[in-house]
Design an enzyme around this catalytic site. Structure first.
Site, PDB file in Angstrom:
ATOM      1  N   GLY A  27       1.431  -1.194   0.154  1.00  0.00           N
ATOM      2  CA  GLY A  27      -0.074   0.365   0.023  1.00  0.00           C
ATOM      3  C   GLY A  27       0.932   1.359   0.062  1.00  0.00           C
ATOM      4  CB  CYS A  28      -0.127   4.454   1.356  1.00  0.00           C
ATOM      5  SG  CYS A  28       1.088   6.330   1.528  1.00  0.00           S
TER       6      CYS A  28
END
Length: 185
Positions: A27-28
């Site tokens: 993810g981020c």
């Protein structure tokens, strides 16, 4: 602005007996970096973390192009660490699974797109074997009802993210954090 590109061959560490590298996408990259730094902060084993882009086709990825899904790159974290009795590659892989949801395809929390996929980019056949073994163990112990969709692939070209992304949540303590980045066990 100078950005570093490292190919698999050219990004080998100069003293490979002392350091190893591990590359994860979950993810981020801001939250992934924060999670690893926070958990391993006082253990003295992580030498350096760098956020960047890997696993794509664009030879000049930028944050904007990656976020638009135009490059096939993942936002990723590259860790340079000192393997010891306290920390081995398998420990990093297990922590990677603890801190995100590896059962969601191309997303973490509200972040959607292939740039947010769950992936382990391996730097050797030994890392690949370890990643597969740990994945099977974690699948059996912690995700019996859901299938882990994490990609396990050889590391390719690595591109450092722009400077303002490095240690972003240290510099911006109230910045965005993906709500799916928390320890599960």
């Amino acid at each position: 602005m100078i950005r570093r590109l490292y190919s698999r061959a050219s990004h080998q560490l100069t003293n490979s007996a002392a350091f190893e590298q591990a590359t994860f996408a979950a993810g981020c990259f801001w939250g992934v970096e924060k999670a690893f730094q926070k958990f391993y902060k006082n253990q003295g084993v992580i030498v350096r973390t760098t956020v960047g882009y890997t696993g794509g086709i664009d030879p000049f990825p930028t944050y904007r192009s990656v976020c638009k899904g135009q490059t096939q790159h993942a936002e990723a974290l590259q860790i340079v660490y000192t393997p010891t009795d306290k920390i081995k590659y398998a420990d990093l892989v297990e922590f990677f699974y603890r801190m995100h949801d590896p059962t969601t395809l191309n997303s973490q929390g509200p972040d959607r797109g292939t740039q947010y996929r769950s992936a382990i980019f391996t730097h050797s056949p030994e890392q690949e074997q370890t990643a597969r073994e740990v994945t099977a163990k974690i699948q059996q112990l912690h995700f019996k009802g859901k299938k882990i969709v994490t990609q396990i692939v050889p590391a390719g070209d690595w591109f450092d993210a722009e400077d303002y992304h490095q240690k972003y949540l240290v510099k911006n303590p109230h910045g965005y954090e993906c709500p799916s980045h928390f320890l599960r066990w």
